[in-house]
Write a protein that holds these residues in place. Structure first.
Motif, PDB file in Angstrom:
ATOM      1  N   GLN A 160     -10.492   6.096  15.190  1.00 16.21           N
ATOM      2  CA  GLN A 160     -11.481   5.111  14.745  1.00 16.21           C
ATOM      3  C   GLN A 160     -11.295   4.784  13.266  1.00 16.21           C
ATOM      4  O   GLN A 160     -11.370   3.628  12.854  1.00 16.21           O
ATOM      5  CB  GLN A 160     -12.908   5.636  14.971  1.00 16.21           C
ATOM      6  CG  GLN A 160     -13.364   5.592  16.424  1.00 16.21           C
ATOM      7  CD  GLN A 160     -13.848   4.210  16.829  1.00 16.21           C
ATOM      8  OE1 GLN A 160     -13.632   3.228  16.124  1.00 16.21           O
ATOM      9  NE2 GLN A 160     -14.483   4.121  17.986  1.00 16.21           N
ATOM     10  N   VAL A 161     -11.075   5.823  12.471  1.00 13.60           N
ATOM     11  CA  VAL A 161     -10.928   5.593  11.030  1.00 13.60           C
ATOM     12  C   VAL A 161      -9.653   4.791  10.752  1.00 13.60           C
ATOM     13  O   VAL A 161      -9.657   3.846   9.955  1.00 13.60           O
ATOM     14  CB  VAL A 161     -10.932   6.931  10.266  1.00 13.60           C
ATOM     15  CG1 VAL A 161     -10.621   6.713   8.790  1.00 13.60           C
ATOM     16  CG2 VAL A 161     -12.292   7.614  10.426  1.00 13.60           C
ATOM     17  N   HIS A 162      -8.580   5.144  11.438  1.00 12.40           N
ATOM     18  CA  HIS A 162      -7.323   4.419  11.226  1.00 12.40           C
ATOM     19  C   HIS A 162      -7.495   2.932  11.552  1.00 12.40           C
ATOM     20  O   HIS A 162      -7.118   2.050  10.766  1.00 12.40           O
ATOM     21  CB  HIS A 162      -6.215   4.999  12.112  1.00 12.40           C
ATOM     22  CG  HIS A 162      -5.755   6.354  11.676  1.00 12.40           C
ATOM     23  ND1 HIS A 162      -4.669   6.975  12.230  1.00 12.40           N
ATOM     24  CD2 HIS A 162      -6.231   7.200  10.748  1.00 12.40           C
ATOM     25  CE1 HIS A 162      -4.490   8.155  11.654  1.00 12.40           C
ATOM     26  NE2 HIS A 162      -5.443   8.315  10.756  1.00 12.40           N
ATOM     27  N   GLY A 163      -8.052   2.661  12.727  1.00 10.01           N
ATOM     28  CA  GLY A 163      -8.221   1.262  13.121  1.00 10.01           C
ATOM     29  C   GLY A 163      -9.159   0.524  12.190  1.00 10.01           C
ATOM     30  O   GLY A 163      -8.937  -0.648  11.854  1.00 10.01           O
ATOM     31  N   GLY A 164     -10.198   1.215  11.763  1.00  9.34           N
ATOM     32  CA  GLY A 164     -11.147   0.590  10.855  1.00  9.34           C
ATOM     33  C   GLY A 164     -10.509   0.241   9.520  1.00  9.34           C
ATOM     34  O   GLY A 164     -10.716  -0.848   8.985  1.00  9.34           O
ATOM     35  N   ILE A 165      -9.715   1.152   8.995  1.00 10.01           N
ATOM     36  CA  ILE A 165      -9.028   0.873   7.725  1.00 10.01           C
ATOM     37  C   ILE A 165      -8.104  -0.326   7.896  1.00 10.01           C
ATOM     38  O   ILE A 165      -8.058  -1.223   7.048  1.00 10.01           O
ATOM     39  CB  ILE A 165      -8.231   2.106   7.246  1.00 10.01           C
ATOM     40  CG1 ILE A 165      -9.166   3.262   6.889  1.00 10.01           C
ATOM     41  CG2 ILE A 165      -7.361   1.745   6.044  1.00 10.01           C
ATOM     42  CD1 ILE A 165      -8.439   4.584   6.656  1.00 10.01           C
ATOM     43  N   ALA A 166      -7.386  -0.343   9.008  1.00 10.04           N
ATOM     44  CA  ALA A 166      -6.438  -1.455   9.223  1.00 10.04           C
ATOM     45  C   ALA A 166      -7.165  -2.793   9.164  1.00 10.04           C
ATOM     46  O   ALA A 166      -6.662  -3.762   8.580  1.00 10.04           O
ATOM     47  CB  ALA A 166      -5.735  -1.293  10.566  1.00 10.04           C
ATOM     48  N   GLN A 167      -8.363  -2.843   9.745  1.00  9.31           N
ATOM     49  CA  GLN A 167      -9.088  -4.109   9.743  1.00  9.31           C
ATOM     50  C   GLN A 167      -9.633  -4.448   8.353  1.00  9.31           C
ATOM     51  O   GLN A 167      -9.676  -5.615   7.970  1.00  9.31           O
ATOM     52  CB  GLN A 167     -10.184  -4.089  10.795  1.00  9.31           C
ATOM     53  CG  GLN A 167      -9.573  -4.181  12.204  1.00  9.31           C
ATOM     54  CD  GLN A 167     -10.591  -4.149  13.320  1.00  9.31           C
ATOM     55  OE1 GLN A 167     -11.293  -3.163  13.490  1.00  9.31           O
ATOM     56  NE2 GLN A 167     -10.656  -5.194  14.102  1.00  9.31           N
TER      57      GLN A 167
ATOM     58  N   LEU B  40       0.855  -1.193   0.000  1.00  5.62           N
ATOM     59  CA  LEU B  40       0.000   0.000   0.000  1.00  5.62           C
ATOM     60  C   LEU B  40       0.886   1.236   0.000  1.00  5.62           C
ATOM     61  O   LEU B  40       1.820   1.345   0.785  1.00  5.62           O
ATOM     62  CB  LEU B  40      -0.907   0.027   1.234  1.00  5.62           C
ATOM     63  CG  LEU B  40      -1.901  -1.108   1.408  1.00  5.62           C
ATOM     64  CD1 LEU B  40      -2.951  -0.717   2.452  1.00  5.62           C
ATOM     65  CD2 LEU B  40      -2.589  -1.468   0.110  1.00  5.62           C
ATOM     66  N   LYS B  41       0.583   2.152  -0.895  1.00  7.02           N
ATOM     67  CA  LYS B  41       1.364   3.388  -0.969  1.00  7.02           C
ATOM     68  C   LYS B  41       0.632   4.545  -0.312  1.00  7.02           C
ATOM     69  O   LYS B  41       1.230   5.347   0.383  1.00  7.02           O
ATOM     70  CB  LYS B  41       1.676   3.737  -2.434  1.00  7.02           C
ATOM     71  CG  LYS B  41       2.338   2.636  -3.222  1.00  7.02           C
ATOM     72  CD  LYS B  41       3.661   2.200  -2.627  1.00  7.02           C
ATOM     73  CE  LYS B  41       4.795   3.140  -2.970  1.00  7.02           C
ATOM     74  NZ  LYS B  41       6.099   2.573  -2.525  1.00  7.02           N
ATOM     75  N   ARG B  42      -0.655   4.644  -0.596  1.00  5.12           N
ATOM     76  CA  ARG B  42      -1.434   5.736  -0.002  1.00  5.12           C
ATOM     77  C   ARG B  42      -2.815   5.213   0.347  1.00  5.12           C
ATOM     78  O   ARG B  42      -3.352   4.321  -0.320  1.00  5.12           O
ATOM     79  CB  ARG B  42      -1.583   6.909  -0.991  1.00  5.12           C
ATOM     80  CG  ARG B  42      -0.287   7.601  -1.333  1.00  5.12           C
ATOM     81  CD  ARG B  42      -0.559   8.805  -2.232  1.00  5.12           C
ATOM     82  NE  ARG B  42      -1.227   9.894  -1.505  1.00  5.12           N
ATOM     83  CZ  ARG B  42      -1.765  10.969  -2.096  1.00  5.12           C
ATOM     84  NH1 ARG B  42      -1.706  11.094  -3.403  1.00  5.12           N
ATOM     85  NH2 ARG B  42      -2.351  11.901  -1.381  1.00  5.12           N
ATOM     86  N   PHE B  43      -3.390   5.787   1.375  1.00  4.43           N
ATOM     87  CA  PHE B  43      -4.787   5.494   1.689  1.00  4.43           C
ATOM     88  C   PHE B  43      -5.453   6.812   2.070  1.00  4.43           C
ATOM     89  O   PHE B  43      -5.130   7.419   3.091  1.00  4.43           O
ATOM     90  CB  PHE B  43      -4.890   4.468   2.831  1.00  4.43           C
ATOM     91  CG  PHE B  43      -6.145   3.659   2.733  1.00  4.43           C
ATOM     92  CD1 PHE B  43      -6.106   2.339   2.297  1.00  4.43           C
ATOM     93  CD2 PHE B  43      -7.386   4.220   3.028  1.00  4.43           C
ATOM     94  CE1 PHE B  43      -7.264   1.586   2.170  1.00  4.43           C
ATOM     95  CE2 PHE B  43      -8.543   3.486   2.898  1.00  4.43           C
ATOM     96  CZ  PHE B  43      -8.486   2.167   2.473  1.00  4.43           C
ATOM     97  N   VAL B  44      -6.322   7.259   1.185  1.00  2.86           N
ATOM     98  CA  VAL B  44      -6.919   8.595   1.308  1.00  2.86           C
ATOM     99  C   VAL B  44      -8.418   8.439   1.539  1.00  2.86           C
ATOM    100  O   VAL B  44      -9.092   7.731   0.782  1.00  2.86           O
ATOM    101  CB  VAL B  44      -6.683   9.408   0.006  1.00  2.86           C
ATOM    102  CG1 VAL B  44      -7.327  10.778   0.106  1.00  2.86           C
ATOM    103  CG2 VAL B  44      -5.189   9.530  -0.286  1.00  2.86           C
TER     104      VAL B  44
ATOM    105  N   ASP C 242       2.471  -2.976   7.558  1.00  4.08           N
ATOM    106  CA  ASP C 242       1.715  -3.276   6.337  1.00  4.08           C
ATOM    107  C   ASP C 242       0.919  -2.061   5.857  1.00  4.08           C
ATOM    108  O   ASP C 242       0.270  -2.133   4.802  1.00  4.08           O
ATOM    109  CB  ASP C 242       0.720  -4.418   6.586  1.00  4.08           C
ATOM    110  CG  ASP C 242       1.412  -5.688   7.048  1.00  4.08           C
ATOM    111  OD1 ASP C 242       2.482  -5.994   6.498  1.00  4.08           O
ATOM    112  OD2 ASP C 242       0.885  -6.360   7.952  1.00  4.08           O
ATOM    113  N   LEU C 243       0.914  -1.003   6.636  1.00  5.10           N
ATOM    114  CA  LEU C 243      -0.007   0.106   6.370  1.00  5.10           C
ATOM    115  C   LEU C 243       0.750   1.389   6.086  1.00  5.10           C
ATOM    116  O   LEU C 243       1.782   1.665   6.688  1.00  5.10           O
ATOM    117  CB  LEU C 243      -0.915   0.314   7.600  1.00  5.10           C
ATOM    118  CG  LEU C 243      -1.713  -0.925   8.004  1.00  5.10           C
ATOM    119  CD1 LEU C 243      -2.277  -0.769   9.405  1.00  5.10           C
ATOM    120  CD2 LEU C 243      -2.826  -1.189   7.013  1.00  5.10           C
ATOM    121  N   PRO C 244       0.204   2.183   5.160  1.00  7.54           N
ATOM    122  CA  PRO C 244       0.810   3.496   4.910  1.00  7.54           C
ATOM    123  C   PRO C 244       0.296   4.502   5.942  1.00  7.54           C
ATOM    124  O   PRO C 244      -0.555   4.179   6.765  1.00  7.54           O
ATOM    125  CB  PRO C 244       0.278   3.842   3.519  1.00  7.54           C
ATOM    126  CG  PRO C 244      -1.091   3.222   3.495  1.00  7.54           C
ATOM    127  CD  PRO C 244      -0.996   1.968   4.332  1.00  7.54           C
TER     128      PRO C 244
END
Lengths: 273, 826
Positions: free
Chosen positions: B690-697, B669-673, B731-733
């Motif tokens: 909340q958004v960060h954790g949700g994206i990770a899942q 993953l390069k970007r997550f917008v 694993d996450l940007p």
């Protein structure tokens, strides 16, 4: 976890005697594999022979172009050792990529190679650098040391005390991680000695670490990534599991070998990923 | 990780609404001082070990626990026949879904311990109670169970094949329900008029939620008072109490106190009544000892409800210009071996009504077969049904765009519900109250530099990489839920939330809430609401949660409801405090109540200089000497049961950009917008978290996580973190999160929509759309989750000839993601 007796010898000879005296005894160094197995009740040793108090099994030194590392040296110690970084920086970097910070602070090089986990990193360095494994009884060449799944040439009660690495002209290790465990799905260590001998050791792909003569010959002739790109690897002995079948592992071996060659060929690559 | 939006925080009250107030609870969590269920030490406690089935499907032909019962330290061993002898009940499902023909779903019995047959690996067969856990485990080895193994079925579609092994004799064909929603005829008509039809089969993979804290239960029985206390790591203590008492153990509810103290993550997996909660409560009375149990991680894999596991066929009908005309979706939902607490509702009412997405699709029809298999029961997990709906809709749109040669962002723009159309009634029932979908899409596309994509793809190709960008526009029905909506759809549970604001004589306030924070930060945010609305200093507000003895009632925390429903209850309770305070103030100030107004914590009388703080009013209410006792009770303590009039509809756009290493199949993953509309934001920092954790899942499901069962034996092959791949920080940007507050919720007093699940709902889709965008250039147009390296490599191998190679100037080791290289050169 089942009950066990805990013993802490001060010398390797004493530790070997304790192991021989108790059939169900197990030596424990970092405990990063044995302790989880005990907690899961998959291992139930009668005695734990803790090697952490044996001073002679610690530390690093260089003598006559050979780097010697004590078996009880922790991964984190190898990773940050100025002696190792100067002698074989790729080995220090390999140690810095094992497990996580907690594992690196506990796990030892001797414990790792004596365990001979099929996916561990250190066996690739021992075999790929042509090291010699030293015990109180003898010296074992890397090519003779790893013999099967969690199986080595060590005899009952025999302890690894040191590992002697001849310092190569260049070397590099590239690990492709299994997505869950982050052990090596395939890991390749490539080295070229001062006399031009090339060794390629692969971990993670089979029952135990192994060399790949076809890749070594190609690289001895021409030490470039391109030299190995089109070499096919026989899948017969390779592992298949839910993270990758034998075809995939066979494909990754030359790919990672080429990358290791590329990395080893860059004088400024040390410390970069 | 991640960047905070540069938008100015909206709140004006110090520590009030809209401020990034640091979390009160973090001090104890970060110092390791959280009080979790497993931390409890009860005098006289005994340990429980649950013996679980090693077979996916088998008859128990005999069970001999006599030797185990006499083993060292053993208090007792309880088995299914003991449970039947005590005449106790089965674990219920709280949603009764109806079949297409109007009949009700099959509800086979779920005993907390097997009575004659085991139906999945992990099904409980015996409970060992001993002085220590090791003694309990030693004794478990002495229990002799003879099994007659039966053929097992683990995949949903296999379970409805004619010759499939039958999991429950009273569920013919392994069918729990065959349900439908929408207008079939209108949808078929739309398809008959279509210029283009896109068809797609997708698998929404099965995953294990894996909160950091494993489930833990401590049960105590007081034989003098004939009362139970059940400490359990649940998101929903009142639900546990109600189901446990009424349906299972048949104990009056006032005799049971359920306490859920600090809980280390829930994500939906802890909002159910579990067999262990029943077994421990039962065992505590049977053996007269407090008993405790905490799952080890292996048990988490075998006994926590799993999630997703949908096999779905979708069809999208389009006009020649890409306008959506109709949508048809058919799903087989694997429910596992038994109905879990919410399970029937997840693939049906929690999922399908969301199929309209952000679009004006006029005709939609969906059908879902819920089927039993020999696997761990499947239930809610972050998003619960809505990620599955988002996944099929957004995958279909991308496929349609590719097939029709249309731009993916443009085809979405053409079909978005315009903000001017709000409130907008979708064809499947939900009525969107507010939202500016175009705004979020444009924000995200702009921030992600969608226009520059082609150039970046070329650059990646020069480096030997395949670059892809994926878009996911999500909307979710949250703020669960209007009780009437529950009832209409078969729910056996209300959807309101309770809040009580109790002022103390010194002017401090204790807030009792029926929601439950297990990481969300309610102690902080609810105090912000009270500070903002009532002017009580932030430090003078305390939250009480998770205890049925202290809180009147509640529906816990699920479905992004805490702020929207629980927070609204606090606001209304606060309004009642103010109303009463005005009457008290009017009496003391000797003015008309109409002339008293309240602002910033002070009651002022218009036209005079008389002022009383809310603390002074509280003092007067508890020392009612100069007080209108003829008109009202003393005290300042108000309660509200808030039943929402509609769901809330958080929405937004997520864009993922990634690169695939075609030589290894590794996806980096390069970007997550993302650009979100959560309505009003109460605490920006917490929303970002909340958004960060949700994206990770969501990323976890897309790239890494998946449950694998052996198809023949029914054994769980991914039973530990050695084989079940969780996402990790590396694993996450760095996430690029922004939001707008221009479309607040119109029907609750805070204007909030909820943010707890949004990240997860859109993320898996954005990642998979990006993976497919990257691979479509070499002819790969389909892949199911997870896009793990070996699966991506295998998909790409079919297109080997087209794979890019790095040019001479690009390094063979440029970008290596998963690969760690260590070099030595001289």
């Amino acid at each position: 976890m089942h009950m066990f007796e805990y013993l802490q010898p001060r010398t390797a000879i004493e530790a070997e005697a304790l192991l021989l005296a108790n059939e169900e005894a197990r030596a424990i160094s970092g405990g990063m594999s044995l302790l989880p197995a005990m907690k899961l009740r998959l291992a139930a040793p009668s005695h734990l022979i803790d090697l952490s108090g044996i001073e002679e099994m610690r530390g690093t030194s260089v003598d006559d172009n050979v780097l010697t590392i004590g078996a009880m040296t922790r991964h984190a110690e190898v990773a940050r050792s100025s002696v190792v970084r100067q002698a074989i920086p790729g080995l220090a970097a390999l140690a810095s990529g094992i497990g996580d910070r907690q594992v690196r602070n506990r796990g030892t090089i001797g414990g790792s190679i004596a365990n001979s986990d099929p996916a561990a990193c250190y066996p690739a360095s021992v075999l790929g650098l042509g090291a010699t494994v030293m015990t109180p009884r003898r010296r074992i060449a890397a090519d003779d040391f790893f013999v099967g799944v969690f199986e080595t040439a060590l005899e009952p009660g025999e302890l690894v005390t040191h590992i002697a690495f001849p310092i190569p002209e260049r070397s590099a290790y590239v690990k492709f991680q299994q997505p869950a465990s982050r052990f090596a799905l395939v890991g390749v260590l490539v080295s070229r000695s001062r006399d031009g001998t090339v060794r390629v050791a692969v971990t993670g792909a089979s029952s135990h670490v192994f060399r790949v003569p076809s890749l070594e010959q190609a690289l001895a002739a021409e030490f470039t990534p391109g030299a190995v790109e089109n070499i096919a690897i026989d899948t017969e002995e390779l592992n298949s599991d839910i993270h990758g079948d034998a075809d995939y592992r066979a494909h990754l071996i030359p790919v990672l070998t080429a990358r290791a060659v590329d990395l080893a060929s860059k004088p400024d690559a040390v410390g970069k990923i | 990780m991640g960047t905070m939006t540069s938008k100015r925080e909206s709140g004006t009250v110090p520590n009030g609404i809209g401020r990034s107030v640091k979390r009160t609870e973090d001090a104890r969590f970060l110092l390791g001082k959280g009080r979790y269920t497993d931390d409890l030490r009860i005098p006289g406690q005994a340990y429980i070990y649950v013996v679980r089935s090693p077979h996916a499907h088998a008859n128990i032909t005999s069970l001999d626990a006599s030797e185990a019962k006499s083993a060292s330290g053993v208090v007792d061993v309880l088995i299914g026949s003991d449970y039947l002898d005590d005449g106790l009940g089965t674990l219920p499902c709280i949603w009764q879904v109806r079949n297409k023909n109007g009949s009700v779903m099959a509800e086979p019995a779920r005993y907390p311990v097997a009575v004659d047959r085991v139906r999945y690996v992990g099904d409980a067969v015996a409970v060992v109670i001993a002085e220590t856990l090791d003694q309990a485990k030693d004794a478990a080895d002495l229990i002799v169970v003879e099994y007659e193994p039966l053929a097992a079925v683990v995949a949903g579609p296999d379970a409805i094949m004619p010759q499939a092994p039958i999991v429950h004799n009273d569920a013919p064909g392994n069918l729990c329900f065959d349900w439908e929603i929408g207008n079939r005829a209108a949808t078929e008509d739309a398809f008959s008029r279509a210029h283009h039809i896109t068809r797609l089969d997708v698998i929404n993979s099965r995953i294990v939620p894996n909160p950091m804290e494993p489930r833990s239960v401590v049960a105590i029985y007081d034989d003098i008072a004939d009362e139970y206390t059940l400490h359990t790591s649940t998101q929903n203590p009142h639900l546990v109490r109600s189901l446990l008492c009424k349906s299972v153990l048949r104990i009056p509810e006032h005799k049971v106190r359920v306490v859920s103290a600090d809980v280390g993550g829930g994500f939906g997996v802890k909002c159910h009544l579990y067999p262990e909660e029943v077994l421990l409560t039962w065992a505590a009375r049977r053996c007269g000892r407090p008993v405790r149990w905490t799952a080890d991680r292996s048990e988490t894999f075998l006994s926590d409800a799993h999630a997703r596991d949908h096999v779905t066929h979708g069809e999208l009908a389009l006009d020649s210009d890409g306008t959506f005309l109709g949508l048809r979706v058919s799903t087989v939902a694997n429910l596992g071996a038994y109905l879990s607490t919410w399970s029937a509702s997840i693939p049906t009412y929690a999922s399908a009504p969301n199929l309209a997405g952000q679009y004006t699709t006029p005709a939609i029809y969906a059908e879902v077969k819920g089927v039993f298999t020999n696997t761990v029961p499947v239930d809610a997990y972050r998003g619960a049904g809505r990620p599955e709906a988002n996944y099929i809709v957004e995958r279909l749109i991308d496929a349609a765009a590719r097939e029709m040669g249309l731009d993916r962002v443009e085809i979405r723009r053409r079909n978005l519900v315009p903000s001017a159309a709000m409130p907008y009634a979708t064809p499947l029932g939900p009525v969107y109250d507010s939202g500016d979908f175009r705004k979020c899409l444009d924000m995200a596309a702009g921030n992600a530099d969608y226009e520059g994509l082609a150039e970046r793809k070329q650059d990646a190709l020069r480096r030997g990489k395949l670059l892809g960008l994926g878009v996911s526009c999500y909307i979710e029905a949250c703020g669960v839920s209007p009780s009437r909506a529950n009832g209409i759809s078969g729910g056996r549970i209300g959807g309101f939330e309770m809040a009580e604001i109790r002022f103390n004589p010194d002017g401090s306030a204790t807030v009792f809430s029926g929601t439950h924070s297990h990481g969300q930060g309610h102690e902080t945010v609810f105090a912000q609401i009270v500070t903002d609305k009532l002017g009580v200093p932030f430090e003078s507000v305390m939250l009480v949660q998770g205890d049925t003895a202290r809180i009147a009632f509640g529906h816990g925390t699920v479905g992004s409801r805490s702020a929207a429903v629980g927070g609204s209850a606090i606001v209304v309770a606060g309004e009642r405090i103010v109303a009463k305070g005005k009457r008290i103030a009017a009496h003391i100030m000797e003015v008309d109540v109409e002339d008293v107004h309240f602002e910033d914590g002070e009651f002022r009388s218009r036209g005079t200089n008389k002022v009383m703080t809310i603390a002074e009013i509280a003092h007067a209410a508890y020392l009612p000497i100069n007080y209108p006792l003829d008109q009202m009770d003393p005290g300042l303590d108000e309660i509200c049961f808030y039943d929402p009039t509609n769901f809330t509809f958080p929405n937004g756009t997520q864009i993922c950009e990634l690169e695939i290493d075609p030589q290894t199949g590794h996806v980096e993953l390069k970007r997550f917008v993302v650009a979100d509309d959560f309505g009003r934001i109460l605490n920006p920092m917490i929303v970002h978290g909340q958004v960060h954790g949700g994206i990770a899942q969501g990323v976890g499901q897309a790239l890494l996580e998946t449950v694998v069962y052996d198809a023949d034996s029914g054994q769980l092959l991914t039973g530990s973190f050695m084989d079940y791949a969780m996402p990790r920080s590396c694993d996450l940007p760095s996430f690029e999160v922004s939001y707008h507050e221009d479309s607040p919720c119109t029907h609750n007093p805070l204007g909030v929509k909820g943010c707890g699940e949004a990240g997860t709902i859109g993320a898996a889709t954005a990642v998979m759309n990006a993976v497919l965008d990257a691979m479509s250039s070499v002819g790969v147009d389909h892949m199911d989750m997870p896009a793990s390296p070996s699966r991506v490599w295998r998909a790409l191998r079919a297109a080997t000839s087209k794979l890019p190679r790095p040019t001479a100037s690009a390094s063979a080791t440029a970008g290596n993601g998963n690969q760690v290289g260590n070099a030595h050169g001289e």
